[in-house]
Scaffold this motif. Sequence first.
Motif, PDB file in Angstrom:
ATOM      1  N   TRP A  62       0.674  -1.091  -0.009  1.00  0.00           N
ATOM      2  CA  TRP A  62      -0.228  -0.003   0.005  1.00  0.00           C
ATOM      3  C   TRP A  62       0.892   1.040  -0.049  1.00  0.00           C
ATOM      4  N   HIS A  63       2.109   1.050   0.398  1.00  0.00           N
ATOM      5  CA  HIS A  63       3.050   2.235   0.010  1.00  0.00           C
ATOM      6  C   HIS A  63       3.877   2.036  -1.523  1.00  0.00           C
ATOM      7  N   LEU A  64       3.146   2.513  -2.332  1.00  0.00           N
ATOM      8  CA  LEU A  64       3.439   1.996  -3.629  1.00  0.00           C
ATOM      9  C   LEU A  64       4.929   2.077  -4.266  1.00  0.00           C
ATOM     10  N   GLU A  99       8.156  13.296  -0.615  1.00  0.00           N
ATOM     11  CA  GLU A  99       8.793  13.117  -2.229  1.00  0.00           C
ATOM     12  C   GLU A  99       9.004  11.527  -2.595  1.00  0.00           C
ATOM     13  N   PHE A 100       8.621  10.936  -1.708  1.00  0.00           N
ATOM     14  CA  PHE A 100       8.604   9.448  -2.031  1.00  0.00           C
ATOM     15  C   PHE A 100       7.590   8.651  -1.727  1.00  0.00           C
ATOM     16  N   GLN A 104      -2.450   9.885   0.156  1.00  0.00           N
ATOM     17  CA  GLN A 104      -3.514   8.839   0.374  1.00  0.00           C
ATOM     18  C   GLN A 104      -3.475   7.408  -0.175  1.00  0.00           C
ATOM     19  N   HIS A 105      -1.814   7.221  -0.409  1.00  0.00           N
ATOM     20  CA  HIS A 105      -1.652   6.124  -1.097  1.00  0.00           C
ATOM     21  C   HIS A 105      -1.968   5.694  -2.488  1.00  0.00           C
ATOM     22  N   CYS A 106      -2.578   6.674  -3.138  1.00  0.00           N
ATOM     23  CA  CYS A 106      -3.103   6.363  -4.457  1.00  0.00           C
ATOM     24  C   CYS A 106      -3.072   7.599  -5.451  1.00  0.00           C
ATOM     25  N   MET A 111       2.403  10.453  -8.692  1.00  0.00           N
ATOM     26  CA  MET A 111       1.642   9.454  -9.772  1.00  0.00           C
ATOM     27  C   MET A 111       2.358   9.534 -11.240  1.00  0.00           C
ATOM     28  N   GLN A 112       3.113  10.490 -11.543  1.00  0.00           N
ATOM     29  CA  GLN A 112       3.680  10.750 -12.859  1.00  0.00           C
ATOM     30  C   GLN A 112       5.437  10.078 -12.631  1.00  0.00           C
ATOM     31  N   THR A 113       5.521   9.922 -11.525  1.00  0.00           N
ATOM     32  CA  THR A 113       7.096   9.455 -11.197  1.00  0.00           C
ATOM     33  C   THR A 113       7.476   8.256 -11.685  1.00  0.00           C
TER      34      THR A 113
END
Length: 185
Positions: A62-64, A99-100, A104-106, A111-113
């Motif tokens: 859940w920590h993507l 930064e990492f 909200q986990h999502c 999202m673009q990294t």
Amino acid sequence: MNDADRAKPAELVWGHGPQKLEVFLEPTCPFSVRASRKLMPLLAHVGEERLTLQVHLHSQPWHLFSGILTRCILAAAALPDGRDRAWHTLRTIGDHREEFEFSQHCEGLNMQTTPDELIVRLEVYARLDLARPFRLSGVTEAMKAHARHARENGIHVSPTVMLDGAVDDRFQSGQSVEEWAALLG
């Protein structure tokens, strides 16, 4: 594959005392970050001759970016002075958590990294070259070993603390160093 490709990351162990404290941490988990900040002060408080402290990395889905960042820490552990560089990398991630981690986990800016962008970002903050050791087979083996050790001990969340080989739920990230020292007996 040559021997350099198989470089084994240093174990994340400090102290040499008879009591063993194993701490399972996820690099971007706010509770793990809070717990990690207690570890070296705890070791200094109780003494390296009394306590052996071992950190295990516990990637959580859940920590993507968890798997990528865990691998970066183990890549740092494959460098010269690996244990201390890995600790520095873990702390750097915690110090720059937003930064990492995804909001909200999502969602959010991350999202673009891409994985490569994430590695470069961490290299800048940590001032370490992580891209080359990131790809070492020894780092893959270390990741599997950390995951296997967690599974074998029934570890599901972070931070989790094991004292002398048994999970000890008395240790909480919100407690003080002195409270943790008292739990050691």
